[in-house]
Enzyme design. Structure first.
Site, short mmCIF file in Angstrom:
data_model
loop_
_atom_site.label_atom_id
_atom_site.label_comp_id
_atom_site.label_asym_id
_atom_site.label_seq_id
_atom_site.Cartn_x
_atom_site.Cartn_y
_atom_site.Cartn_z
N THR A 1 0.85 -1.19 0.00
CA THR A 1 0.00 0.00 0.00
C THR A 1 0.89 1.24 0.00
OG1 THR A 1 -0.09 0.03 2.43
CG2 THR A 1 -1.89 -1.11 1.26
N ASN B 1 1.63 4.80 0.91
CA ASN B 1 1.15 5.68 2.00
C ASN B 1 1.43 7.14 1.70
OD1 ASN B 1 1.52 2.96 3.13
ND2 ASN B 1 1.14 3.91 5.13
N GLU C 1 -3.90 4.79 2.63
CA GLU C 1 -3.00 3.86 1.94
C GLU C 1 -3.70 3.31 0.72
OE1 GLU C 1 -1.70 0.56 4.32
OE2 GLU C 1 -2.56 1.50 6.07
P1 ADP Z 1 5.07 0.93 3.51
O1 ADP Z 1 4.71 0.51 4.90
O2 ADP Z 1 6.37 1.68 3.45
O3 ADP Z 1 3.94 1.67 2.86
P2 ADP Z 1 4.35 -1.41 1.96
O4 ADP Z 1 4.78 -2.80 2.31
O5 ADP Z 1 2.92 -1.04 2.19
O6 ADP Z 1 5.32 -0.43 2.71
O7 ADP Z 1 4.72 -1.22 0.45
C1 ADP Z 1 4.35 -0.03 -0.20
C2 ADP Z 1 5.32 0.42 -1.28
O8 ADP Z 1 5.44 -0.62 -2.27
C3 ADP Z 1 4.77 1.62 -2.03
O9 ADP Z 1 5.17 2.84 -1.39
C4 ADP Z 1 5.38 1.47 -3.40
O10 ADP Z 1 6.65 2.10 -3.46
C5 ADP Z 1 5.56 -0.04 -3.57
N1 ADP Z 1 4.56 -0.72 -4.42
C6 ADP Z 1 4.88 -1.63 -5.36
N2 ADP Z 1 3.78 -2.10 -5.98
C7 ADP Z 1 2.71 -1.47 -5.43
C8 ADP Z 1 1.29 -1.53 -5.67
N3 ADP Z 1 0.78 -2.35 -6.60
N4 ADP Z 1 0.48 -0.74 -4.92
C9 ADP Z 1 1.02 0.08 -3.97
N5 ADP Z 1 2.34 0.17 -3.71
C10 ADP Z 1 3.21 -0.58 -4.42
N1 RBF Z 2 -6.71 -2.54 8.45
C1 RBF Z 2 -7.56 -2.79 9.49
O1 RBF Z 2 -7.17 -2.74 10.64
N2 RBF Z 2 -8.89 -3.09 9.26
C2 RBF Z 2 -9.40 -3.18 8.00
O2 RBF Z 2 -10.60 -3.44 7.85
C3 RBF Z 2 -8.51 -2.95 6.88
N3 RBF Z 2 -8.94 -3.04 5.61
C4 RBF Z 2 -8.08 -2.84 4.58
C5 RBF Z 2 -8.54 -2.98 3.27
C6 RBF Z 2 -7.68 -2.79 2.20
C7 RBF Z 2 -8.21 -2.94 0.80
C8 RBF Z 2 -6.33 -2.46 2.43
C9 RBF Z 2 -5.38 -2.27 1.29
C10 RBF Z 2 -5.87 -2.32 3.73
C11 RBF Z 2 -6.73 -2.52 4.81
N4 RBF Z 2 -6.29 -2.40 6.12
C12 RBF Z 2 -7.14 -2.63 7.17
C13 RBF Z 2 -4.98 -1.79 6.40
C14 RBF Z 2 -3.88 -2.75 6.63
O3 RBF Z 2 -3.91 -3.05 8.00
C15 RBF Z 2 -2.62 -1.98 6.24
O4 RBF Z 2 -2.58 -1.90 4.85
C16 RBF Z 2 -1.38 -2.60 6.77
O5 RBF Z 2 -1.36 -2.44 8.16
C17 RBF Z 2 -0.13 -1.98 6.15
O6 RBF Z 2 0.03 -0.65 6.48
MG MG Z 3 1.93 0.84 2.99
#
Ligand code: ADP
Ligand code: RBF
Ligand code: MG
Length: 149
Positions: free
Chosen positions: A28, A30, A80
């Site tokens: 995701t 952020n 996110e």
């Molecule tokens: P963080 O906690 O730093 O957000 P994540 O594990 O959520 O780490 O990974 C997010 C990062 O992965 C994004 O900031 C982006 O650089 C990269 N990324 C690669 N593919 C995707 C995608 N399909 N959707 C969102 N982020 C992606």
């Molecule tokens: N986190 C929650 O605590 N509750 C949720 O219902 C929840 N729904 C999510 C749905 C989607 C489509 C995504 C992408 C994330 C969701 N998350 C939720 C957030 C998730 O906990 C978070 O992406 C991770 O903690 C990484 O930052």
């Molecule tokens: Mg993220």
């Protein structure tokens, strides 16, 4: 009360907790707290579907989580975005434009990480279907210049 949609948000992609891809198999992108705080105050927490674009790239389907992630009990609100596309590399520091098109559900707590992952996968499927509807495609064309997919 639901916020008025569609809602457009733009800002830099910053580091989060690193949990998305490593623990949940769902990266995701952020936004910084500054971008989150600039959003209208009536935006309610929850899971949204919509469109997203990294820099001047293609526009992809997305799901976004807005809120405090009850499962992890974050201290600050976050926004996110999971883009429904396989990228070759990370894009931290890039500009991300998103349009929240519709609301899928409230943020929930779960009794296991497995159930959170299952719910996220269901969200992605629901978003995929809703974004195929003509009214969703219309919003994509309103907010982004037309590009080949
Ligand atoms: P963080 O906690 O730093 O957000 P994540 O594990 O959520 O780490 O990974 C997010 C990062 O992965 C994004 O900031 C982006 O650089 C990269 N990324 C690669 N593919 C995707 C995608 N399909 N959707 C969102 N982020 C992606
Ligand atoms: N986190 C929650 O605590 N509750 C949720 O219902 C929840 N729904 C999510 C749905 C989607 C489509 C995504 C992408 C994330 C969701 N998350 C939720 C957030 C998730 O906990 C978070 O992406 C991770 O903690 C990484 O930052
Ligand atoms: Mg993220």
């Amino acid at each position: 009360m639901l916020p008025s949609l569609p809602l457009y948000i733009e800002g830099e992609v910053v580091k989060g907790f690193g949990r998305g891809s490593k623990e949940l198999g769902c990266p995701t992108a952020n936004y910084s707290l500054e971008v989150v705080k600039r959003m209208p105050k009536n935006v309610i927490p929850g899971v949204y579907y919509g469109w997203a674009q990294v820099d001047s790239g293609a526009v992809y389907k997305m799901v976004a989580n807005v809120g405090w992630c009850p499962f992890y009990q974050n201290k600050e609100m976050s926004v996110e975005t999971h883009l429904m596309h396989e990228f070759d590399s990370d894009f931290y520091g890039s500009n991300l434009k998103i349009v929240l098109v519709g609301y899928l559900r409230d943020e929930l707590n779960f009794d296991s990480q497995g159930s959170l992952i299952a719910q996220i996968n269901e969200d992605i499927q629901n978003a995929d279907q809703k974004l195929d509807l003509p009214e969703a495609k219309e919003i994509k064309n309103q907010y982004f210049y037309k590009k080949a997919d």
